[in-house]
Motif scaffolding. Structure first.
Motif, short mmCIF file in Angstrom:
data_model
loop_
_atom_site.label_atom_id
_atom_site.label_comp_id
_atom_site.label_asym_id
_atom_site.label_seq_id
_atom_site.Cartn_x
_atom_site.Cartn_y
_atom_site.Cartn_z
N CYS A 189 0.83 -1.21 0.00
CA CYS A 189 0.00 0.00 0.00
C CYS A 189 0.87 1.26 0.00
CB CYS A 189 -0.93 0.00 1.21
SG CYS A 189 -2.20 -1.29 1.19
N ASP A 190 1.91 1.27 0.82
CA ASP A 190 2.82 2.42 0.88
C ASP A 190 3.48 2.67 -0.48
OD1 ASP A 190 2.45 3.19 3.53
OD2 ASP A 190 3.91 1.74 4.27
N GLN A 191 3.80 1.56 -1.18
CA GLN A 191 4.47 1.66 -2.47
C GLN A 191 3.51 1.90 -3.63
OE1 GLN A 191 7.92 1.53 -2.93
NE2 GLN A 191 7.92 1.67 -0.69
N GLU A 192 2.21 2.03 -3.31
CA GLU A 192 1.16 2.27 -4.30
C GLU A 192 1.11 1.18 -5.36
OE1 GLU A 192 1.81 6.24 -5.74
OE2 GLU A 192 0.86 7.14 -3.97
N MET A 193 1.33 -0.06 -4.95
CA MET A 193 1.18 -1.19 -5.84
C MET A 193 -0.31 -1.46 -6.06
SD MET A 193 4.15 -2.41 -6.81
CE MET A 193 4.71 -0.70 -6.93
N GLN A 194 -0.65 -1.92 -7.27
CA GLN A 194 -2.05 -2.24 -7.56
C GLN A 194 -2.27 -3.75 -7.68
OE1 GLN A 194 -3.71 -0.38 -11.07
NE2 GLN A 194 -5.82 -0.68 -10.35
N PHE A 195 -1.29 -4.47 -8.25
CA PHE A 195 -1.44 -5.91 -8.44
C PHE A 195 -0.23 -6.64 -7.85
CE2 PHE A 195 -3.80 -4.03 -12.00
CZ PHE A 195 -5.04 -4.62 -11.81
N ASN A 196 -0.49 -7.64 -7.07
CA ASN A 196 0.56 -8.47 -6.47
C ASN A 196 0.31 -9.92 -6.86
OD1 ASN A 196 2.73 -9.20 -4.76
ND2 ASN A 196 1.29 -9.79 -3.19
N PHE A 197 1.34 -10.60 -7.38
CA PHE A 197 1.18 -11.93 -7.94
C PHE A 197 1.93 -12.98 -7.12
CE2 PHE A 197 0.55 -8.90 -11.31
CZ PHE A 197 -0.53 -9.41 -12.01
N ILE A 198 1.37 -14.18 -7.10
CA ILE A 198 2.05 -15.34 -6.53
C ILE A 198 1.78 -16.54 -7.43
CG2 ILE A 198 1.87 -14.56 -4.13
CD1 ILE A 198 -0.45 -16.53 -3.79
N ASP A 199 2.65 -17.56 -7.33
CA ASP A 199 2.32 -18.85 -7.94
C ASP A 199 2.03 -19.82 -6.80
OD1 ASP A 199 5.00 -19.19 -7.09
OD2 ASP A 199 5.75 -18.88 -9.12
N VAL A 229 1.86 -25.07 -10.52
CA VAL A 229 1.44 -23.93 -9.72
C VAL A 229 0.34 -23.16 -10.45
CG1 VAL A 229 3.62 -23.65 -8.49
CG2 VAL A 229 3.28 -22.48 -10.68
N ILE A 230 -0.46 -22.45 -9.68
CA ILE A 230 -1.61 -21.72 -10.21
C ILE A 230 -1.38 -20.24 -9.99
CG2 ILE A 230 -4.10 -21.38 -10.00
CD1 ILE A 230 -4.07 -24.33 -8.81
N PRO A 231 -1.38 -19.42 -11.05
CA PRO A 231 -1.22 -17.97 -10.87
C PRO A 231 -2.38 -17.39 -10.07
CG PRO A 231 -0.87 -18.60 -13.16
CD PRO A 231 -1.46 -19.79 -12.47
N MET A 232 -2.05 -16.54 -9.11
CA MET A 232 -3.07 -15.82 -8.35
C MET A 232 -2.65 -14.36 -8.26
SD MET A 232 -4.07 -18.40 -5.19
CE MET A 232 -5.73 -17.72 -4.99
N VAL A 233 -3.64 -13.49 -8.15
CA VAL A 233 -3.37 -12.07 -8.08
C VAL A 233 -4.16 -11.46 -6.93
CG1 VAL A 233 -5.16 -11.50 -9.78
CG2 VAL A 233 -3.30 -9.88 -9.36
N LEU A 234 -3.50 -10.56 -6.21
CA LEU A 234 -4.15 -9.74 -5.19
C LEU A 234 -4.28 -8.33 -5.74
CD1 LEU A 234 -5.08 -9.30 -2.17
CD2 LEU A 234 -2.73 -8.56 -1.76
N ILE A 235 -5.51 -7.83 -5.83
CA ILE A 235 -5.72 -6.44 -6.21
C ILE A 235 -5.62 -5.64 -4.92
CG2 ILE A 235 -7.27 -4.79 -7.32
CD1 ILE A 235 -8.57 -7.20 -8.72
N VAL A 236 -4.50 -4.97 -4.76
CA VAL A 236 -4.13 -4.39 -3.47
C VAL A 236 -5.16 -3.40 -2.96
CG1 VAL A 236 -2.35 -3.07 -2.24
CG2 VAL A 236 -1.69 -4.75 -3.98
N ASN A 237 -5.73 -2.58 -3.84
CA ASN A 237 -6.65 -1.54 -3.38
C ASN A 237 -8.12 -1.90 -3.54
OD1 ASN A 237 -6.76 -1.39 -6.13
ND2 ASN A 237 -6.17 0.77 -6.29
N ASP A 238 -8.41 -3.20 -3.74
CA ASP A 238 -9.80 -3.64 -3.83
C ASP A 238 -10.30 -4.01 -2.43
OD1 ASP A 238 -12.27 -4.58 -4.50
OD2 ASP A 238 -11.58 -6.21 -5.80
N VAL A 239 -10.54 -2.99 -1.62
CA VAL A 239 -10.92 -3.22 -0.23
C VAL A 239 -12.28 -3.90 -0.13
CG1 VAL A 239 -11.43 -2.07 1.96
CG2 VAL A 239 -9.49 -1.32 0.59
N GLU A 240 -13.16 -3.62 -1.07
CA GLU A 240 -14.48 -4.26 -1.04
C GLU A 240 -14.35 -5.79 -1.06
OE1 GLU A 240 -18.47 -4.67 -3.85
OE2 GLU A 240 -17.22 -2.87 -4.01
N HIS A 241 -13.47 -6.30 -1.93
CA HIS A 241 -13.26 -7.75 -1.99
C HIS A 241 -12.61 -8.26 -0.72
CE1 HIS A 241 -12.40 -11.72 -3.55
NE2 HIS A 241 -11.12 -11.54 -3.29
N LEU A 242 -11.64 -7.52 -0.20
CA LEU A 242 -10.97 -7.94 1.03
C LEU A 242 -11.97 -8.05 2.18
CD1 LEU A 242 -7.68 -5.80 0.88
CD2 LEU A 242 -8.03 -8.17 0.14
N GLU A 243 -12.91 -7.14 2.21
CA GLU A 243 -13.95 -7.21 3.25
C GLU A 243 -14.88 -8.39 3.04
OE1 GLU A 243 -14.25 -2.49 4.53
OE2 GLU A 243 -15.55 -3.27 2.93
#
Length: 407
Positions: free
Chosen positions: A149-159, A188-202
């Protein structure tokens, strides 16, 4: 937002309780080479010694007992230390600092205009055996999320390994495209976190949600993901949390197959509502033709139910007369695989490869445990069906071995 490439059994849940660890421990970012060396040694302990990864991780230094790779030079390393012992670590690599691994497999170019400056990847999660099941995993991941969040990232990926899908889904990650065979981490399965999608996080009750509320948030990233990857759009659920969208067609076919060969034994005795509930507890994942979804010796206890497409089982069985005999079997839609490892917890004896583009429902052990607690009568039918499938396949395997050996 933990990278889970090859993540061991260290991170299968996010408990709300604390364990033997006394008091909160501070999450730090490594600033010195000495701190990084401690991280590399913890990695070696987990990835090489515990996970028997020496053949996959040729970059490991077996003399110094350290695991380091080319991405570490540009990574931001997070760790937790307890009583001068490194007990947890993970890293973040920002795309604006240089290329990321597996960019093509993740289709990162599709995430423009966020790509490349607001895109990152996390990986190399390690948790010391002595603190697994504690609150420290949650503490580590929340600190890393706040950094994004501090770095203003929008998409974070993992496998992600299939057995860890529930964990990362609970954190807020989404699956969005087919898995792939990573050179070091199996399938492995690609997954993405939309960092600023707080509605989904909730919605998923992610521990990141309270942090995300302190920063700017919007639905722009979610809209971009859904427009580029329609398969990432979540299924709609009714008040009973059962699937009610177009995937019903696939689920109905399990009960009423077009071809006799597609008869689905695992759902015998179930209703459509039962099958919907079963699907709601797992993850529906697309698979590309040629992908080895399981390999001999892979860890994990998952059952894979083929919704469409087909797979081939490739392996060997022991024969007292001839040593080992190769086997091959085609599994069309309606069949399952992974059931022997799931039920017996034995060693996985075969590989399973998609012979065409396919779709599977993945059910792990924790999902099946939830089924037992929420619908015990239905669970009894499912486990009875699994036991019947396992018994039948073991019987035919023994028969094949005896036939080949001339007994």
């Amino acid at each position: 937002m933990v990278g889970c490439s090859g993540s061991p059994s260290s991170a299968e849940e996010l408990p709300s309780h604390t364990s033997a660890v006394s008091g909160p421990l501070k999450v730090r970012m490594a600033a010195t080479e000495a701190e990084k060396e401690e991280i590399y040694r913890l990695r070696y302990q987990v990835y090489i010694e515990e996970m028997d990864g020496e053949r996959r991780h040729v970059e490991a230094d077996v003399v110094a007992r350290r695991l380091r790779d080319e991405w570490d030079d540009r990574a931001h390393h997070f760790y937790i230390r307890e009583d001068d012992v490194m007990v947890a670590c993970a890293r973040v690599v920002l795309r604006r600092d240089g290329p990321l691994e597996c960019e093509e497999e993740f289709d990162l170019n599709a995430f423009s205009p966020a790509f490349p400056h607001r895109v990152c990847m996390t990986s190399r999660l390690c948790v010391h055996p002595c603190i697994r099941g504690s609150h420290l995993l949650k503490q580590l991941t929340c600190a890393m999320y706040e950094f994004l969040c501090d770095q203003e990232m929008q998409f974070n990926f993992i496998d992600c390994h299939s057995r860890l899908l529930p964990l990362y889904s609970r954190l807020g990650f989404r699956t969005y495209r087919p898995g792939f065979n990573h050179s070091k981490y199996m399938y492995v399965i690609p997954m993405v976190l939309i960092v600023n999608d707080v509605e989904h996080l909730e919605q998923v009750k992610s521990p990141f949600a309270p942090i995300g509320r302190r920063f700017s948030h919007s639905a722009a990233g979610r809209n971009l993901l859904f427009s580029k990857f329609p398969e990432s759009i979540p299924v709609r659920r009714n008040s009973h949390r059962t699937i009610v969208d177009s995937r019903d067609v696939q689920l109905e076919r399990l009960l009423n197959p077009v071809e006799p060969a597609e008869r689905c034994e695992i759902v015998e005795g179930l209703t459509l509502d039962d099958v919907r509930l079963l699907a709601s507890l797992g993850h529906i994942i697309p698979c590309k033709a040629g992908s080895a979804v399981l390999r001999e010796g892979d860890p994990g206890r998952e059952i894979f139910l083929i919704l469409d497409g087909g797979f081939e089982i490739r392996g060997e069985i022991r024969s007292s007369a001839q040593g080992r005999i190769s086997i091959s079997k085609i599994l069309p839609a309606g069949n399952v695989f992974g059931e022997i490892r799931f039920l017996t917890e034995g060693i996985r004896y075969a590989s399973v490869v998609a012979i065409e583009d396919s779709t599977v429902l993945i059910l792990n052990a924790k999902a099946m445990d939830r089924l037992v607690s929420t619908a015990p009568k239905m669970a009894a039918k499912v486990f009875r069906n699994i036991a019947r499938i396992v018994a039948t396949r073991l019987y035919h395997s023994v028969g094949a071995a005896e036939s080949e050996s001339g007994d």
